[in-house]
Enzyme design. Structure first.
Site, PDB file in Angstrom:
ATOM      1  N   GLN A 141      90.218  45.753   0.138  1.00 44.96           N
ATOM      2  CA  GLN A 141      90.031  44.687  -0.852  1.00 44.96           C
ATOM      3  C   GLN A 141      88.629  44.800  -1.477  1.00 44.96           C
ATOM      4  O   GLN A 141      88.030  45.858  -1.414  1.00 44.96           O
ATOM      5  CB  GLN A 141      90.251  43.286  -0.224  1.00 44.96           C
ATOM      6  CG  GLN A 141      91.699  42.977   0.121  1.00 44.96           C
ATOM      7  CD  GLN A 141      92.168  43.606   1.427  1.00 44.96           C
ATOM      8  OE1 GLN A 141      91.549  43.442   2.464  1.00 44.96           O
ATOM      9  NE2 GLN A 141      93.274  44.326   1.391  1.00 44.96           N
ATOM     10  N   LYS A 163      87.756  52.934  -3.264  1.00 42.94           N
ATOM     11  CA  LYS A 163      87.158  53.015  -1.916  1.00 42.94           C
ATOM     12  C   LYS A 163      87.758  54.166  -1.120  1.00 42.94           C
ATOM     13  O   LYS A 163      87.061  54.866  -0.387  1.00 42.94           O
ATOM     14  CB  LYS A 163      87.385  51.696  -1.153  1.00 42.94           C
ATOM     15  CG  LYS A 163      86.753  50.493  -1.813  1.00 42.94           C
ATOM     16  CD  LYS A 163      87.111  49.208  -1.105  1.00 42.94           C
ATOM     17  CE  LYS A 163      88.578  48.849  -1.182  1.00 42.94           C
ATOM     18  NZ  LYS A 163      89.064  48.461  -2.528  1.00 42.94           N
ATOM     19  N   ASP A 192      90.705  47.879  -5.387  1.00 42.14           N
ATOM     20  CA  ASP A 192      91.144  49.071  -6.135  1.00 42.14           C
ATOM     21  C   ASP A 192      90.007  49.754  -6.891  1.00 42.14           C
ATOM     22  O   ASP A 192      90.213  50.348  -7.948  1.00 42.14           O
ATOM     23  CB  ASP A 192      92.277  48.722  -7.125  1.00 42.14           C
ATOM     24  CG  ASP A 192      93.471  48.112  -6.420  1.00 42.14           C
ATOM     25  OD1 ASP A 192      93.727  48.505  -5.272  1.00 42.14           O
ATOM     26  OD2 ASP A 192      94.127  47.247  -7.016  1.00 42.14           O
ATOM     27  N   GLY A 198      95.796  49.458  -0.619  1.00 43.94           N
ATOM     28  CA  GLY A 198      96.420  50.712  -1.034  1.00 43.94           C
ATOM     29  C   GLY A 198      95.315  51.636  -1.484  1.00 43.94           C
ATOM     30  O   GLY A 198      94.653  51.363  -2.484  1.00 43.94           O
ATOM     31  N   HIS A 199      95.059  52.678  -0.740  1.00 39.79           N
ATOM     32  CA  HIS A 199      93.952  53.593  -1.032  1.00 39.79           C
ATOM     33  C   HIS A 199      94.515  54.967  -1.393  1.00 39.79           C
ATOM     34  O   HIS A 199      95.222  55.582  -0.593  1.00 39.79           O
ATOM     35  CB  HIS A 199      93.002  53.679   0.172  1.00 39.79           C
ATOM     36  CG  HIS A 199      92.350  52.368   0.485  1.00 39.79           C
ATOM     37  ND1 HIS A 199      91.455  52.207   1.514  1.00 39.79           N
ATOM     38  CD2 HIS A 199      92.460  51.151  -0.109  1.00 39.79           C
ATOM     39  CE1 HIS A 199      91.050  50.945   1.525  1.00 39.79           C
ATOM     40  NE2 HIS A 199      91.653  50.287   0.573  1.00 39.79           N
TER      41      HIS A 199
HETATM   42  P1  GDP Z   1      90.996  51.556  -3.484  1.00 42.75           P
HETATM   43  O1  GDP Z   1      92.004  50.533  -3.132  1.00 42.75           O
HETATM   44  O2  GDP Z   1      89.631  50.984  -3.705  1.00 42.75           O
HETATM   45  O3  GDP Z   1      90.978  52.729  -2.544  1.00 42.75           O
HETATM   46  O4  GDP Z   1      91.445  52.138  -4.914  1.00 42.75           O
HETATM   47  P2  GDP Z   1      92.949  52.559  -5.340  1.00 42.75           P
HETATM   48  O5  GDP Z   1      93.253  53.869  -4.728  1.00 42.75           O
HETATM   49  O6  GDP Z   1      93.893  51.453  -5.135  1.00 42.75           O
HETATM   50  O7  GDP Z   1      92.761  52.659  -6.901  1.00 42.75           O
HETATM   51  C1  GDP Z   1      91.868  53.538  -7.498  1.00 42.75           C
HETATM   52  C2  GDP Z   1      92.653  54.473  -8.424  1.00 42.75           C
HETATM   53  O8  GDP Z   1      91.773  55.208  -9.207  1.00 42.75           O
HETATM   54  C3  GDP Z   1      93.475  55.507  -7.660  1.00 42.75           C
HETATM   55  O9  GDP Z   1      94.639  55.779  -8.384  1.00 42.75           O
HETATM   56  C4  GDP Z   1      92.562  56.747  -7.629  1.00 42.75           C
HETATM   57  O10 GDP Z   1      93.263  57.958  -7.526  1.00 42.75           O
HETATM   58  C5  GDP Z   1      91.918  56.615  -8.968  1.00 42.75           C
HETATM   59  N1  GDP Z   1      90.560  57.144  -9.099  1.00 42.75           N
HETATM   60  C6  GDP Z   1      89.526  57.068  -8.222  1.00 42.75           C
HETATM   61  N2  GDP Z   1      88.403  57.558  -8.783  1.00 42.75           N
HETATM   62  C7  GDP Z   1      88.735  57.944 -10.033  1.00 42.75           C
HETATM   63  C8  GDP Z   1      88.000  58.477 -11.129  1.00 42.75           C
HETATM   64  O11 GDP Z   1      86.797  58.695 -11.067  1.00 42.75           O
HETATM   65  N3  GDP Z   1      88.701  58.728 -12.282  1.00 42.75           N
HETATM   66  C9  GDP Z   1      90.026  58.472 -12.403  1.00 42.75           C
HETATM   67  N4  GDP Z   1      90.613  58.762 -13.558  1.00 42.75           N
HETATM   68  N5  GDP Z   1      90.744  57.957 -11.396  1.00 42.75           N
HETATM   69  C10 GDP Z   1      90.101  57.678 -10.229  1.00 42.75           C
HETATM   70  P1  IMO Z   2      92.592  47.526  -1.828  1.00 41.80           P
HETATM   71  O1  IMO Z   2      92.081  47.791  -0.437  1.00 41.80           O
HETATM   72  C1  IMO Z   2      93.638  44.736  -4.974  1.00 41.80           C
HETATM   73  C2  IMO Z   2      94.985  40.765  -3.779  1.00 41.80           C
HETATM   74  C3  IMO Z   2      96.431  40.423  -4.103  1.00 41.80           C
HETATM   75  C4  IMO Z   2      96.298  38.928  -4.321  1.00 41.80           C
HETATM   76  C5  IMO Z   2      95.273  38.514  -3.280  1.00 41.80           C
HETATM   77  C6  IMO Z   2      95.873  37.981  -1.979  1.00 41.80           C
HETATM   78  O2  IMO Z   2      93.632  48.478  -2.277  1.00 41.80           O
HETATM   79  O3  IMO Z   2      91.462  47.353  -2.781  1.00 41.80           O
HETATM   80  P2  IMO Z   2      97.128  39.159   0.061  1.00 41.80           P
HETATM   81  O4  IMO Z   2      98.395  39.946   0.097  1.00 41.80           O
HETATM   82  O5  IMO Z   2      95.932  39.870   0.572  1.00 41.80           O
HETATM   83  O6  IMO Z   2      97.269  37.795   0.682  1.00 41.80           O
HETATM   84  O7  IMO Z   2      96.888  38.870  -1.517  1.00 41.80           O
HETATM   85  O8  IMO Z   2      94.515  39.681  -2.985  1.00 41.80           O
HETATM   86  N1  IMO Z   2      94.786  42.001  -2.984  1.00 41.80           N
HETATM   87  C7  IMO Z   2      94.348  43.143  -3.502  1.00 41.80           C
HETATM   88  N2  IMO Z   2      94.080  43.478  -4.779  1.00 41.80           N
HETATM   89  N3  IMO Z   2      93.437  45.625  -3.988  1.00 41.80           N
HETATM   90  C8  IMO Z   2      93.670  45.296  -2.703  1.00 41.80           C
HETATM   91  O9  IMO Z   2      93.367  46.114  -1.681  1.00 41.80           O
HETATM   92  C9  IMO Z   2      94.190  44.021  -2.419  1.00 41.80           C
HETATM   93  N4  IMO Z   2      94.551  43.384  -1.282  1.00 41.80           N
HETATM   94  C10 IMO Z   2      94.901  42.153  -1.648  1.00 41.80           C
HETATM   95  O10 IMO Z   2      96.865  41.090  -5.248  1.00 41.80           O
HETATM   96  O11 IMO Z   2      95.735  38.665  -5.583  1.00 41.80           O
HETATM   97 MG    MG Z   3      93.869  49.852  -3.767  1.00 43.83          MG
END
Ligand code: GDP
Ligand code: IMO
Ligand code: MG
Length: 427
Positions: free
Chosen positions: A223, A17, A14, A41-42
């Site tokens: 991840q 990416k 999270d 979840g992106h």
């Molecule tokens: P990923 O799994 O690495 O793609 O990241 P996620 O999308 O799960 O989580 C990142 C969160 O931060 C999302 O809700 C994005 O919309 C948000 N986000 C990304 N860059 C920024 C930033 O520079 N500032 C803020 N406030 N939110 C951001």
């Molecule tokens: P993105 O791509 C954050 C975590 C789960 C748990 C562990 C194992 O959005 O960064 P799993 O279901 O993979 O067997 O769970 O890994 N986990 C993540 N945490 N972002 C993710 O993906 C994750 N994918 C798995 O919360 O701790």
């Molecule tokens: Mg994510």
């Protein structure tokens, strides 16, 4: 000269990416997801619209980009079709998507097994996303997995599912749970295979041809490295490796083709699920960060745990991945915080260390050693250059660079595509 750039998560997932991949995709020809499944979840935001992707690569919004779901992924075909339908309902209908015939399939019994294993682990549960990821990868290495090519071959699918289900049922039977029957799911999975058939090909061949054609390629990690099955906080990890080293294996290209490895890092740290997290804290500041940063999981909606930036983690991750640049994300979220901490080492049994102990019980004992930086009050969400950042914010970024010996190539000041500042061009 074309580039093949890996976007890797440097913490526990999270990190942003999806946002960075979507942003860089503007200059890329190809975007590849190489591992994981819909545990990811992106989130992507542009033109005031927000999209959540779980399986589909973040290049999907640009009709000129070739999107590839490579052999290292575990794909739930039902979730994939749902995701495609959601995109279509939001007007994303013009795209290029290819799915590896060698990728593994997440079957319904994998999801049930994921739930069951977590239950049996009790207080030691990993806190998985319950998407069946671990059991699907376990079947892969046990050589009883179902691959995408199997879904496309109704002649052999039945016996493959039969074998796989036999093993799963050993667990269900032992717990007096309802056993799975091949005949109950066979037709549905043949149908799902037919639905995804138009997208399926040998993506390893495709990628190598695209390399020959000198295309710019982005590998979108899922991840983060601290969730890596080999280099993460085992056993509180996912079941694949999200490192740069995993890209060749998970996509079918030679390692010599990778030109850049970009680490995506939050300006602080978050974690969902269980497991050690030395810089975690829970006070009013943590609550503010959680609310301002909307730190709730994209996949499971769970509140994310909050911690300060951990340079021991980042050094470990920079070394393993050979980071060539850093993207510092969510920098805006720290505006208004009086003092910001950076962890530069740990105390383990009174001794200072700067590495991650392999033994989980030792890592759990580590106490972070902090450097404290004065924060900044200014709203930075509209900043377009490094010089526009408040001095304390500049110093924070410089401190990260100095400790890590990796340059910040991008910083991000908001979730929108436009709230991104490039310091050094990647493509
Ligand atoms: P990923 O799994 O690495 O793609 O990241 P996620 O999308 O799960 O989580 C990142 C969160 O931060 C999302 O809700 C994005 O919309 C948000 N986000 C990304 N860059 C920024 C930033 O520079 N500032 C803020 N406030 N939110 C951001
Ligand atoms: P993105 O791509 C954050 C975590 C789960 C748990 C562990 C194992 O959005 O960064 P799993 O279901 O993979 O067997 O769970 O890994 N986990 C993540 N945490 N972002 C993710 O993906 C994750 N994918 C798995 O919360 O701790
Ligand atoms: Mg994510």
């Amino acid at each position: 000269m074309s580039k093949r750039v890996v976007v890797v998560g440097t913490q526990w997932g999270d990190e942003g990416k999806g946002k960075i991949t979507d942003y860089l995709a503007n200059k890329a020809d190809v975007v590849v997801r190489s591992q994981g499944g819909n545990n990811a979840g992106h989130t992507i935001l542009f033109n005031n619209k927000k999209y959540a992707l779980h399986l589909i690569p973040s290049g999907i919004f640009n009709p000129n980009i070739i999107n590839i779901m490579a052999n290292g992924m575990v794909i739930n075909p039902k979730a994939l079709i749902e995701e495609l339908n959601t995109l279509k309902s939001k007007g994303i209908t013009d795209f290029q998507l290819y799915i590896s015939n060698r990728a593994h399939v997440v079957m319904p019994y994998h999801i049930k097994l994921d739930e069951l294993f977590e239950k049996i682990k009790g207080k030691n549960a990993v806190g998985t996303t319950k998407k069946g990821i671990g059991p699907a990868y376990a079947d892969k290495v046990s050589r009883i997995g179902i691959r995408i090519c199997d879904l496309l071959n109704p002649k052999t699918l039945e016996s493959k599912i039969e074998t796989s289900i036999k093993f799963a049922n050993i667990y269900f039977k032992s717990q007096n749970m309802k056993e799975f029957k091949t005949k109950d799911i066979l037709d549905e999975y043949i149908k799902l295979g037919n639905e995804i058939r138009p997208f399926v090909c040998d993506t390893g061949l495709l990628l190598n041809n695209l390399i020959k054609e000198d295309k710019n390629i982005l590998f979108e990690g899922a991840q983060g490295t601290m969730l890596c099955i080999d280099h993460g906080t085992y056993p509180y990890v996912t079941s694949s490796s999200p490192t740069a080293a995993s890209i060749p294996l998970n996509t079918g290209i030679a390692s010599k083709y990778i030109t850049d490895v970009i680490g995506v890092t939050k300006a602080y740290t978050t974690r969902v699920g269980s497991g050690v997290f030395p810089t975690e804290f829970e006070d009013e500041t943590a609550k503010t960060i959680r609310e301002v940063g909307h730190e709730y999981g994209t996949t499971t909606k769970r509140p994310r745990r909050i911690g300060w930036l951990d340079l021991v983690v980042l050094k470990h991750v920079a070394r393993i991945n050979g980071l060539t640049g850093l993207c510092i994300m969510l920098l805006d979220v720290l505006s208004g915080i009086e003092y910001i901490k950076i962890c530069t080492g740990y105390l383990l049994d009174g001794k200072e260390i700067d590495y991650i102990p392999a033994d989980y019980s030792e890592y759990s004992k580590c106490i972070p050693i902090y450097e404290v930086y004065p924060g900044w009050k200014e709203d930075i969400t509209k900043v377009k250059t490094f010089d526009e950042l408040p001095e304390n914010c500049q110093n924070y970024l410089k401190a990260i660079e100095k400790h890590l010996e990796v340059n910040v190539t991008i910083f991000s000041v908001g979730p929108d595509r436009l709230q991104t500042v490039t310091l050094k061009k990647i493509f």
